[in-house]
Design a protein around this motif. Structure first.
Motif, PDB file in Angstrom:
ATOM      1  N   THR A   1       0.818  -1.218   0.000  1.00 23.41           N
ATOM      2  CA  THR A   1       0.000   0.000   0.000  1.00 23.41           C
ATOM      3  C   THR A   1       0.849   1.265   0.000  1.00 23.41           C
ATOM      4  O   THR A   1       0.327   2.359   0.187  1.00 23.41           O
ATOM      5  CB  THR A   1      -0.915   0.025   1.238  1.00 23.41           C
ATOM      6  N   CYS A   2       2.167   1.146  -0.192  1.00 22.92           N
ATOM      7  CA  CYS A   2       3.034   2.325  -0.248  1.00 22.92           C
ATOM      8  C   CYS A   2       2.932   2.961  -1.632  1.00 22.92           C
ATOM      9  O   CYS A   2       3.073   2.282  -2.652  1.00 22.92           O
ATOM     10  CB  CYS A   2       4.482   1.929   0.022  1.00 22.92           C
ATOM     11  N   ARG A   3       2.676   4.246  -1.652  1.00 21.93           N
ATOM     12  CA  ARG A   3       2.538   4.968  -2.924  1.00 21.93           C
ATOM     13  C   ARG A   3       3.247   6.312  -2.826  1.00 21.93           C
ATOM     14  O   ARG A   3       3.330   6.912  -1.763  1.00 21.93           O
ATOM     15  CB  ARG A   3       1.060   5.219  -3.256  1.00 21.93           C
ATOM     16  N   SER A   4       3.730   6.791  -3.979  1.00 21.11           N
ATOM     17  CA  SER A   4       4.315   8.125  -4.068  1.00 21.11           C
ATOM     18  C   SER A   4       3.837   8.778  -5.348  1.00 21.11           C
ATOM     19  O   SER A   4       3.767   8.130  -6.394  1.00 21.11           O
ATOM     20  CB  SER A   4       5.842   8.056  -4.072  1.00 21.11           C
ATOM     21  N   ILE A   5       3.510  10.070  -5.260  1.00 21.57           N
ATOM     22  CA  ILE A   5       3.099  10.820  -6.433  1.00 21.57           C
ATOM     23  C   ILE A   5       3.930  12.095  -6.520  1.00 21.57           C
ATOM     24  O   ILE A   5       4.276  12.704  -5.511  1.00 21.57           O
ATOM     25  CB  ILE A   5       1.592  11.159  -6.405  1.00 21.57           C
ATOM     26  N   SER A   6       4.261  12.481  -7.745  1.00 20.95           N
ATOM     27  CA  SER A   6       5.143  13.631  -7.958  1.00 20.95           C
ATOM     28  C   SER A   6       4.350  14.919  -8.131  1.00 20.95           C
ATOM     29  O   SER A   6       4.655  15.748  -8.995  1.00 20.95           O
ATOM     30  CB  SER A   6       6.027  13.377  -9.179  1.00 20.95           C
ATOM     31  N   VAL A   7       3.343  15.090  -7.313  1.00 20.37           N
ATOM     32  CA  VAL A   7       2.559  16.330  -7.292  1.00 20.37           C
ATOM     33  C   VAL A   7       2.496  16.774  -5.843  1.00 20.37           C
ATOM     34  O   VAL A   7       2.010  16.046  -4.994  1.00 20.37           O
ATOM     35  CB  VAL A   7       1.130  16.113  -7.830  1.00 20.37           C
ATOM     36  N   ALA A   8       3.035  17.960  -5.562  1.00 15.91           N
ATOM     37  CA  ALA A   8       3.081  18.398  -4.167  1.00 15.91           C
ATOM     38  C   ALA A   8       3.220  19.914  -4.095  1.00 15.91           C
ATOM     39  O   ALA A   8       2.782  20.632  -4.998  1.00 15.91           O
ATOM     40  CB  ALA A   8       4.227  17.695  -3.449  1.00 15.91           C
ATOM     41  N   GLY A   9       3.865  20.389  -3.032  1.00 11.17           N
ATOM     42  CA  GLY A   9       3.885  21.813  -2.748  1.00 11.17           C
ATOM     43  C   GLY A   9       4.580  22.683  -3.773  1.00 11.17           C
ATOM     44  O   GLY A   9       4.231  23.857  -3.938  1.00 11.17           O
ATOM     45  N   ASP A  10       5.588  22.143  -4.485  1.00 12.84           N
ATOM     46  CA  ASP A  10       6.315  22.961  -5.463  1.00 12.84           C
ATOM     47  C   ASP A  10       5.398  23.516  -6.547  1.00 12.84           C
ATOM     48  O   ASP A  10       5.568  24.655  -6.998  1.00 12.84           O
ATOM     49  CB  ASP A  10       7.431  22.143  -6.117  1.00 12.84           C
ATOM     50  N   ALA A  11       4.440  22.698  -6.986  1.00 11.86           N
ATOM     51  CA  ALA A  11       3.518  23.151  -8.037  1.00 11.86           C
ATOM     52  C   ALA A  11       2.661  24.312  -7.537  1.00 11.86           C
ATOM     53  O   ALA A  11       2.381  25.259  -8.275  1.00 11.86           O
ATOM     54  CB  ALA A  11       2.627  21.991  -8.481  1.00 11.86           C
ATOM     55  N   LEU A  12       2.259  24.252  -6.266  1.00  8.75           N
ATOM     56  CA  LEU A  12       1.474  25.338  -5.689  1.00  8.75           C
ATOM     57  C   LEU A  12       2.343  26.582  -5.487  1.00  8.75           C
ATOM     58  O   LEU A  12       1.876  27.715  -5.684  1.00  8.75           O
ATOM     59  CB  LEU A  12       0.866  24.897  -4.360  1.00  8.75           C
ATOM     60  N   ASP A  13       3.609  26.381  -5.116  1.00 12.78           N
ATOM     61  CA  ASP A  13       4.524  27.516  -4.950  1.00 12.78           C
ATOM     62  C   ASP A  13       4.679  28.285  -6.259  1.00 12.78           C
ATOM     63  O   ASP A  13       4.656  29.525  -6.281  1.00 12.78           O
ATOM     64  CB  ASP A  13       5.897  27.033  -4.489  1.00 12.78           C
ATOM     65  N   ALA A  14       4.868  27.546  -7.341  1.00 14.21           N
ATOM     66  CA  ALA A  14       5.045  28.193  -8.639  1.00 14.21           C
ATOM     67  C   ALA A  14       3.813  29.009  -9.016  1.00 14.21           C
ATOM     68  O   ALA A  14       3.924  30.102  -9.592  1.00 14.21           O
ATOM     69  CB  ALA A  14       5.334  27.141  -9.710  1.00 14.21           C
ATOM     70  N   ALA A  15       2.635  28.497  -8.685  1.00 10.47           N
ATOM     71  CA  ALA A  15       1.400  29.217  -8.996  1.00 10.47           C
ATOM     72  C   ALA A  15       1.307  30.516  -8.201  1.00 10.47           C
ATOM     73  O   ALA A  15       0.854  31.549  -8.720  1.00 10.47           O
ATOM     74  CB  ALA A  15       0.188  28.330  -8.704  1.00 10.47           C
TER      75      ALA A  15
END
Length: 451
Positions: A271-285
């Motif tokens: 059940t271990c998962r990782s996704i490459s969507v996080a705070g950096d995308a919000l920072d850039a916005a």
């Protein structure tokens, strides 16, 4: 605990960080009870925050700068389009890591293309170890020499590549330990003349392994964060926990089965998962919303400067916008006010939030399917994004959907032993502190060598 000598062997854990590096030290008493503490590596590295070091390396014309010195030179001097190398944690989680480590840095980081990723990673790791050594010695004068395990916390769970990745990162640790043990002032100061780089790298050990009495271990971030907040076990009555760690570069999730009456938790690897969507995308916005505002009428050159300046404080700006009703900034003599609604109306912010929600929803749905037999499920959210209101709502709604479980947010007391001073700060330190203190069942080690 402060100031005295200790007799127990210790653990040093590093969180390389996408934006900031953190470190923690832990020793164990005679009952094997963990005593972890966040290290003030920021103070040792002259950074703005006593616990955090910017996770950056900047290659100047004659000097390689690390940490706060890298950020300072990038902001204060004009190096054209040259950038600092960041996001070490993300790079170390990439596929085909061995090929990446042996490749030369792109010209945007190193115009002369003289350094490899491996060289920069080893020097950055040696720098962090040097700061940790100084911090530990201030707490316990004889403790660093008694460290018997170096650990790091990692995102991006890819089980099929795990052994190879551990071997490669263990080799980086071995080389970094050899350099750090020289206690070189240039490394400790985060400013190494480029002409000295080959000499420093030649300091490497005669063997690709640590001495037999030391090991290198890895801890998955959700497990580390969960332990940091619940070192004495999960509250009674909880059958399962979904731990969600939201960082700058990745969002990582895992499901834990709770063993009662001991209240210990077991990581369920499937059940271990990782996704490459996080705070950096919000920072850039957030930054884009500000620099593109028509009221400012910034030229392309001024936009570039604004991006650099805002990047250093964007997390505080984002926190203010998400928690309060407005944010006021001064550009020269002009005051400009932004409302939280302005941020939510931004197309790129909407896109980032939507992508994060979709990814988290799909991952949580798979984890939820694994908890059919659990009667009481708790959701634990940690990391810099732990207080994002839209994600907290999403997590609970997903876990509730179509299931008769009793689902709730796992609450906790702010751990006084964390020495972070505030809960907001401890959110960022929890993976390093927990990674240092977790028991051996939650530590993965490379088994192909004596490391």
């Amino acid at each position: 605990m402060r100031g005295g000598g200790i007799t127990q062997n210790g653990v040093l854990c590093l969180d390389f960080g996408t934006a900031f590096a953190k470190a923690a030290y832990c020793h164990f008493d005679d009952s094997a009870h963990a005593h972890p503490i966040a290290l003030e590596i920021g103070s040792q590295g002259h950074a703005d925050n006593k616990f955090l070091i910017p996770s950056e390396v900047f290659i100047g014309n004659e000097t390689l700068y690390i940490g706060a010195r890298a950020r300072q030179h990038l902001l204060e001097e004009d190096f054209g389009m040259r950038e600092s190398l960041r996001s070490f944690k993300t790079i170390l989680s990439a596929r085909d890591l061995e090929a990446i480590l042996e490749s030369k840095l792109p010209p945007k980081y190193d115009p002369g293309r003289t350094l490899t990723y491996r060289a920069v990673f080893v020097l950055n790791l040696a720098y962090l170890m040097s700061l940790a050594r100084q911090s530990i010695r201030q707490l316990y004068p004889d403790a660093y020499e008694r460290i018997r395990e170096f650990r790091y916390v990692f995102p991006h769970w890819v089980e099929s590549e795990h052994d190879t990745r551990l071997r490669l990162i263990s080799e980086l640790f071995v080389a970094a330990v050899a350099i750090s043990d020289q206690e070189d002032e240039d490394i400790l100061n985060g400013a190494l003349p480029i002409e000295r780089v080959p000499e420093m790298l030649a300091t490497g050990p005669g063997s690709p392994h640590l001495e037999q009495s030391r090991t290198v271990g890895a801890v998955f971030e959700p497990a580390a964060a969960l332990f940091a907040y619940f070192p004495d076990g999960i509250p009674e009555g909880v059958d399962a926990v979904v731990s969600l760690d939201i960082g700058a570069g990745t969002t990582d999730l895992a499901h834990f089965r709770i063993d009662h009456p001991s209240s210990t938790f077991e990581l369920i690897p499937g059940t271990c998962r990782s996704i490459s969507v996080a705070g950096d995308a919000l920072d850039a916005a957030v930054i884009n919303m500000i620099v593109e505002d028509s009221r400012l009428s910034l030229t392309p050159a001024r936009k570039k400067v604004a991006w650099k300046r805002l990047s250093a404080i964007v997390r505080e700006l984002k926190k203010t916008l998400l928690a309060d009703t407005f944010l006021e900034l001064r550009f020269g003599r002009q005051d400009v006010r932004f409302k939280s609604d302005d941020l939510y109306d931004q197309v790129d912010f909407k896109s980032a939030v939507s992508e994060m929600k979709t990814a988290v929803w799909s991952v949580l749905d798979r984890i939820r399917a694994e908890t059919r037999t659990a009667k009481h499920i708790s959701v634990f959210v940690s990391g810099w994004g732990a207080n994002y209101p839209f994600l907290n709502d999403l997590v609970l709604k997903t876990m509730h959907a179509g299931k008769p479980h009793a689902v709730e947010r796992l609450r906790h007391e702010f751990p006084a032993w964390g020495n972070a001073g505030s809960e907001d700060m401890f959110l960022q330190l929890s993976t390093a502190v927990g990674g240092a203190g977790v028991g051996p069942k939650l530590v993965t080690r490379f088994h192909g060598s004596p490391v």
